[in-house]
Design a protein around this motif. Structure first.
Motif, PDB file in Angstrom:
ATOM      1  N   ASP A 153       7.705  10.551   4.615  1.00  0.00           N
ATOM      2  CA  ASP A 153       8.332  10.015   3.411  1.00  0.00           C
ATOM      3  C   ASP A 153       9.625  10.752   3.069  1.00  0.00           C
ATOM      4  OD1 ASP A 153       6.306   8.213   3.245  1.00  0.00           O
ATOM      5  OD2 ASP A 153       5.260   9.157   1.574  1.00  0.00           O
TER       6      ASP A 153
ATOM      7  N   LEU B 221      -2.068  14.260   5.982  1.00  0.00           N
ATOM      8  CA  LEU B 221      -1.329  14.118   4.736  1.00  0.00           C
ATOM      9  C   LEU B 221       0.017  14.835   4.818  1.00  0.00           C
ATOM     10  CD1 LEU B 221      -4.201  14.552   2.119  1.00  0.00           C
ATOM     11  CD2 LEU B 221      -3.022  12.443   2.746  1.00  0.00           C
TER      12      LEU B 221
ATOM     13  N   PHE C 268       8.057   6.074  -0.943  1.00  0.00           N
ATOM     14  CA  PHE C 268       6.766   6.663  -1.287  1.00  0.00           C
ATOM     15  C   PHE C 268       5.816   5.541  -1.673  1.00  0.00           C
ATOM     16  CE2 PHE C 268       3.864   7.893  -4.685  1.00  0.00           C
ATOM     17  CZ  PHE C 268       3.205   8.965  -4.110  1.00  0.00           C
TER      18      PHE C 268
ATOM     19  N   ILE D  27       1.683   5.320  -2.782  1.00  0.00           N
ATOM     20  CA  ILE D  27       0.440   6.043  -3.041  1.00  0.00           C
ATOM     21  C   ILE D  27      -0.689   5.559  -2.151  1.00  0.00           C
ATOM     22  CG2 ILE D  27      -0.297   4.483  -4.877  1.00  0.00           C
ATOM     23  CD1 ILE D  27      -0.810   8.318  -4.692  1.00  0.00           C
TER      24      ILE D  27
ATOM     25  N   ILE E 151       2.337  12.535   6.540  1.00  0.00           N
ATOM     26  CA  ILE E 151       2.791  11.472   5.642  1.00  0.00           C
ATOM     27  C   ILE E 151       3.912  11.987   4.733  1.00  0.00           C
ATOM     28  CG2 ILE E 151       2.133   9.930   3.755  1.00  0.00           C
ATOM     29  CD1 ILE E 151      -0.648   9.791   4.927  1.00  0.00           C
ATOM     30  N   VAL E 152       3.743  13.207   4.206  1.00  0.00           N
ATOM     31  CA  VAL E 152       4.782  13.796   3.359  1.00  0.00           C
ATOM     32  C   VAL E 152       6.082  13.939   4.138  1.00  0.00           C
ATOM     33  CG1 VAL E 152       5.485  15.870   2.109  1.00  0.00           C
ATOM     34  CG2 VAL E 152       3.149  15.009   1.865  1.00  0.00           C
TER      35      VAL E 152
ATOM     36  N   GLU F 271      -6.778   7.054   9.741  1.00  0.00           N
ATOM     37  CA  GLU F 271      -7.197   6.341   8.532  1.00  0.00           C
ATOM     38  C   GLU F 271      -8.513   5.612   8.751  1.00  0.00           C
ATOM     39  OE1 GLU F 271      -3.204   5.114   6.082  1.00  0.00           O
ATOM     40  OE2 GLU F 271      -3.696   3.933   7.841  1.00  0.00           O
TER      41      GLU F 271
ATOM     42  N   ARG G 192      -0.748   5.012   0.969  1.00  0.00           N
ATOM     43  CA  ARG G 192      -0.847   5.801   2.203  1.00  0.00           C
ATOM     44  C   ARG G 192      -1.596   7.097   1.959  1.00  0.00           C
ATOM     45  NH1 ARG G 192       4.500   4.010   4.243  1.00  0.00           N
ATOM     46  NH2 ARG G 192       5.496   5.702   3.106  1.00  0.00           N
ATOM     47  N   TYR G 193      -1.364   7.714   0.814  1.00  0.00           N
ATOM     48  CA  TYR G 193      -2.014   8.987   0.490  1.00  0.00           C
ATOM     49  C   TYR G 193      -3.486   8.797   0.138  1.00  0.00           C
ATOM     50  CZ  TYR G 193       2.667  10.964   0.439  1.00  0.00           C
ATOM     51  OH  TYR G 193       3.933  11.373   0.805  1.00  0.00           O
TER      52      TYR G 193
END
Length: 217
Positions: free
Chosen positions: A91, A84, A97, A99, A87-88, A120, A101-102
């Motif tokens: 982005d 995570l 962004f 959601i 991912i941040v 994933e 993906r999160y």
């Protein structure tokens, strides 16, 4: 004390084999993605198998006791939280962004960050296995017969693999979905609980029959 000393060589051998196979799998993944180098396929598949093996080895007791969330805890802390964070960072650097993906479902929408689909899909496969063990009759039977339970789920996962390929166009998602890889995670479970010679031979037979027909390039 004598017993623990006697057991330590076996444990060391198991650990060494696990590390060796994992290193081989990682090298295979790296070579596949190095475009100018001869491709060694099967690295990611072996990593899925090893993940299932280690999940059975280290977390199955908690699953049998009904502590399903605690069984996933090491994966959340050691794998999911760093992912995570990636991912941040992605982005922030790339912009944008989403959601999905999160929520770890980006692979179903072609939103996976390149080369990170494995995380994933692995988490999705482990959640599916954990949810199956959350069903009390399944869990109680698995506690008594973990090998037979694993084989039954493996057969179901193989069926899902072929049905998924037949009813859906998974090529557009580059086959990066749990129904393609779940059977490998379950096979790792079967390998761990294959204790007798007959079970080990049967597991080998399953691999020889199923694997050549399921690998997707």
């Amino acid at each position: 004390m004598a017993q623990s000393r006697a057991e330590s060589p076996d444990r060391a051998a198991t650990l060494d084999t696990d590390i060796l196979l994992r290193a081989f799998a990682i090298c295979g993944v790296i070579i596949v993605h190095a475009r100018d180098v001869f491709g060694l396929y099967g690295g990611s598949e072996l990593l899925f198998l090893l993940a299932g093996y280690n999940f059975a080895r280290f977390q199955s007791q908690m699953l049998f006791e009904g502590r399903v969330l605690k069984a996933l805890r090491p994966y959340i802390i050691n794998i999911l939280l760093p992912f995570l964070a990636i991912i941040v960072a992605h982005d922030v650097i790339k912009g944008g962004f989403d959601i999905r993906r999160y929520l770890l479902i980006g692979n179903f929408f072609g939103l996976t960050i390149r080369y990170f689909y494995f995380i994933e899909v692995l988490v999705q496969c482990l959640v599916i296995l954990t949810l199956a063990m959350a069903i009390r009759p399944v869990r109680e039977y698995a506690k008594k017969q973990p090998w037979h339970t694993g084989v039954a789920i493996f057969v179901a996962a193989v069926a899902v693999h072929f049905i998924g390929l037949r009813v859906s166009d998974l090529a557009v998602l580059d086959y990066r979905v749990p129904q393609v890889y779940l059977y490998l995670v379950i096979y790792g479970w079967c390998v761990h609980f294959a204790k007798s010679k007959g079970q080990k031979n049967f597991a080998l037979m399953l691999a020889l029959i199923v694997f050549p027909t399921t690998f997707v390039e």
